[in-house]
Design a protein around this motif. Sequence first.
Motif, PDB file in Angstrom:
ATOM      1  N   VAL A 417       0.836  -1.209   0.000  1.00 16.48           N
ATOM      2  CA  VAL A 417       0.000   0.000   0.000  1.00 16.48           C
ATOM      3  C   VAL A 417       0.869   1.257   0.000  1.00 16.48           C
ATOM      4  O   VAL A 417       0.589   2.228  -0.713  1.00 16.48           O
ATOM      5  CB  VAL A 417      -0.958  -0.015   1.204  1.00 16.48           C
ATOM      6  CG1 VAL A 417      -1.715   1.306   1.312  1.00 16.48           C
ATOM      7  CG2 VAL A 417      -1.941  -1.174   1.090  1.00 16.48           C
ATOM      8  N   GLU A 420       2.036   2.151  -3.294  1.00 20.76           N
ATOM      9  CA  GLU A 420       0.930   2.413  -4.211  1.00 20.76           C
ATOM     10  C   GLU A 420       0.625   1.223  -5.113  1.00 20.76           C
ATOM     11  O   GLU A 420       0.201   1.385  -6.260  1.00 20.76           O
ATOM     12  CB  GLU A 420       1.206   3.670  -5.048  1.00 20.76           C
ATOM     13  CG  GLU A 420       1.368   4.930  -4.197  1.00 20.76           C
ATOM     14  CD  GLU A 420       1.597   6.174  -5.042  1.00 20.76           C
ATOM     15  OE1 GLU A 420       1.753   6.035  -6.263  1.00 20.76           O
ATOM     16  OE2 GLU A 420       1.635   7.268  -4.459  1.00 20.76           O
ATOM     17  N   HIS A 421       0.836   0.016  -4.591  1.00 19.41           N
ATOM     18  CA  HIS A 421       0.422  -1.209  -5.281  1.00 19.41           C
ATOM     19  C   HIS A 421      -0.851  -1.743  -4.610  1.00 19.41           C
ATOM     20  O   HIS A 421      -0.932  -2.903  -4.220  1.00 19.41           O
ATOM     21  CB  HIS A 421       1.529  -2.259  -5.225  1.00 19.41           C
ATOM     22  CG  HIS A 421       2.779  -1.878  -5.955  1.00 19.41           C
ATOM     23  ND1 HIS A 421       2.779  -1.537  -7.288  1.00 19.41           N
ATOM     24  CD2 HIS A 421       4.074  -1.786  -5.543  1.00 19.41           C
ATOM     25  CE1 HIS A 421       4.025  -1.255  -7.673  1.00 19.41           C
ATOM     26  NE2 HIS A 421       4.822  -1.387  -6.630  1.00 19.41           N
ATOM     27  N   THR A 422      -1.851  -0.881  -4.503  1.00 14.18           N
ATOM     28  CA  THR A 422      -3.068  -1.244  -3.772  1.00 14.18           C
ATOM     29  C   THR A 422      -3.786  -2.420  -4.436  1.00 14.18           C
ATOM     30  O   THR A 422      -4.327  -3.295  -3.743  1.00 14.18           O
ATOM     31  CB  THR A 422      -4.022  -0.037  -3.701  1.00 14.18           C
ATOM     32  OG1 THR A 422      -3.291   1.098  -3.221  1.00 14.18           O
ATOM     33  CG2 THR A 422      -5.183  -0.317  -2.777  1.00 14.18           C
ATOM     34  N   ALA A 425      -2.267  -5.571  -3.385  1.00 17.30           N
ATOM     35  CA  ALA A 425      -2.632  -5.869  -1.993  1.00 17.30           C
ATOM     36  C   ALA A 425      -4.023  -6.484  -1.923  1.00 17.30           C
ATOM     37  O   ALA A 425      -4.266  -7.421  -1.145  1.00 17.30           O
ATOM     38  CB  ALA A 425      -2.568  -4.587  -1.160  1.00 17.30           C
TER      39      ALA A 425
END
Length: 499
Positions: A417, A420-422, A425
Amino acid sequence: MQAFDLYAILPELVLLLATCLLLVASVYVRERVPSTPGVEQDIFHTPRGVGFVYFFSIILLGYLIFAFVGRLGDVSLVAMNGLFQSDPLSNLLKACACGAVLVSLIYSKRYLQDRALFRPDFIVLALLALLGQMVLISGANLLTLYLGLELMALPTYALVAMRHNSEKSVEAGIKYFVLGALASGFLLYGMSMLYGVTGSLDLIEIFKTVADPRVNHLVMAFGLVFIVSGLAFKLGVVPFHMWVPDVYQGAPTAVTLMIAAAPKLAAFALLFRLLVNTLLPLMGDWQPMLVLLAVLSLVLGNVTAIAQTNVKRMLAYSAIAQMGFVLLGMLSVFDDHAFSASMFYVITYVMTTLGTFGLLMVLSRKGYDCETLEGLKGLNKKHPWFAFIGLVMMFSLAGIPPTVGFAAKLGVLEALVDAEHTFLAIIAVMASLIGAFYYLRVVKVMYFDEPVHEVTVSGSGFAKGLLSLNAILVLVIGIVPAGLMTICLDAMRRTLLGS
């Protein structure tokens, strides 16, 4: 050789010399051959001789653990003319690897005795594989990395096929050898392309050359593909996972534990050394590959595990999914928190794996291997404490609080997160929810099903006590994870600064 060279490799030298002495000593261990004519049986050693080799190995591993723990505060140094590096990360991982082998040998003793496999050659091969892991973890040169990789792999092939009167064991050994050789070839070919472009085998020099924009990027990209493929084979992630279920199921449980625990630490070190320490300027090229490997491993590993009734095969697919989580922690842009979360994950996964396979061996007996869900039915009615241990291990693998598996997964998800690899996740969380089904199914079988046959507990009191301590640690570190997390973060940060 200078003084600091000898200091850097001293634990490895001690392990090498001690293992060679044990190998020579094992020649003089008395053997008893069954005299029944026309009956093929295993040759087994007298307990007294094997007991000496076993006891010496336990003392040796205990010394190595204390030696590496004592070095956690040392500064990073590169020795042996750039071939070997000793840094906080390598010392922590080697201490954990020695501890994993030590615990594996203690758990395995009764299991091996019941199957005529408790022999000096088993212990010597395990120690040689550990030596390969230690060399691999401290590799500062492509040749050192490859040497450590092969030294770790070759004894493991022999261990898998050691039960020569079992067709499954021999078949698993052959599969492991053939596919392992293929993976080594991939890795070696990728390394040769790196050498062809950079003109050096030294990781630091390769890093400097790769950062130069004038380097031949096309050749580097091809080399990177082969290297990542070789790493994926060693980690056992999709689509290079085909050997994992067959080897886990076919090998004796004691050998499966030797494959499932300590080598994962060395594989993480290899991943870190090659991708972060060496090929970080090419992050834009290898990150998408890791994303694909991680997502496929999480989805396919968890979905396929649902259909398994063999516990070892189920744990094999579980391991594939767990390695997907480890890869996710390597996706952040030079973030020591993310890398340390990935290292914390692999260390705690090894801890949980030790307890899981230790429980299977404790529930096995002479003539019977506890490998299926039926063997766990009704465990709570006969042995509630060991059912509780199984519950703790399954909860940890599933990532359910308050076990350490929850803290490990949360650390990786946090790193995703923050980077910014939501979306990744979310995929990881959904895959974990799928995985929770087959872990909780094991708990349901232990607590709510009626036993279909006699459920017995074997093993020494010391092994049972250690298994209990293992479960307690999984709980305690899950409740208070800050201590181990801080150690991992400090080791990672000081290693990155030193490099």
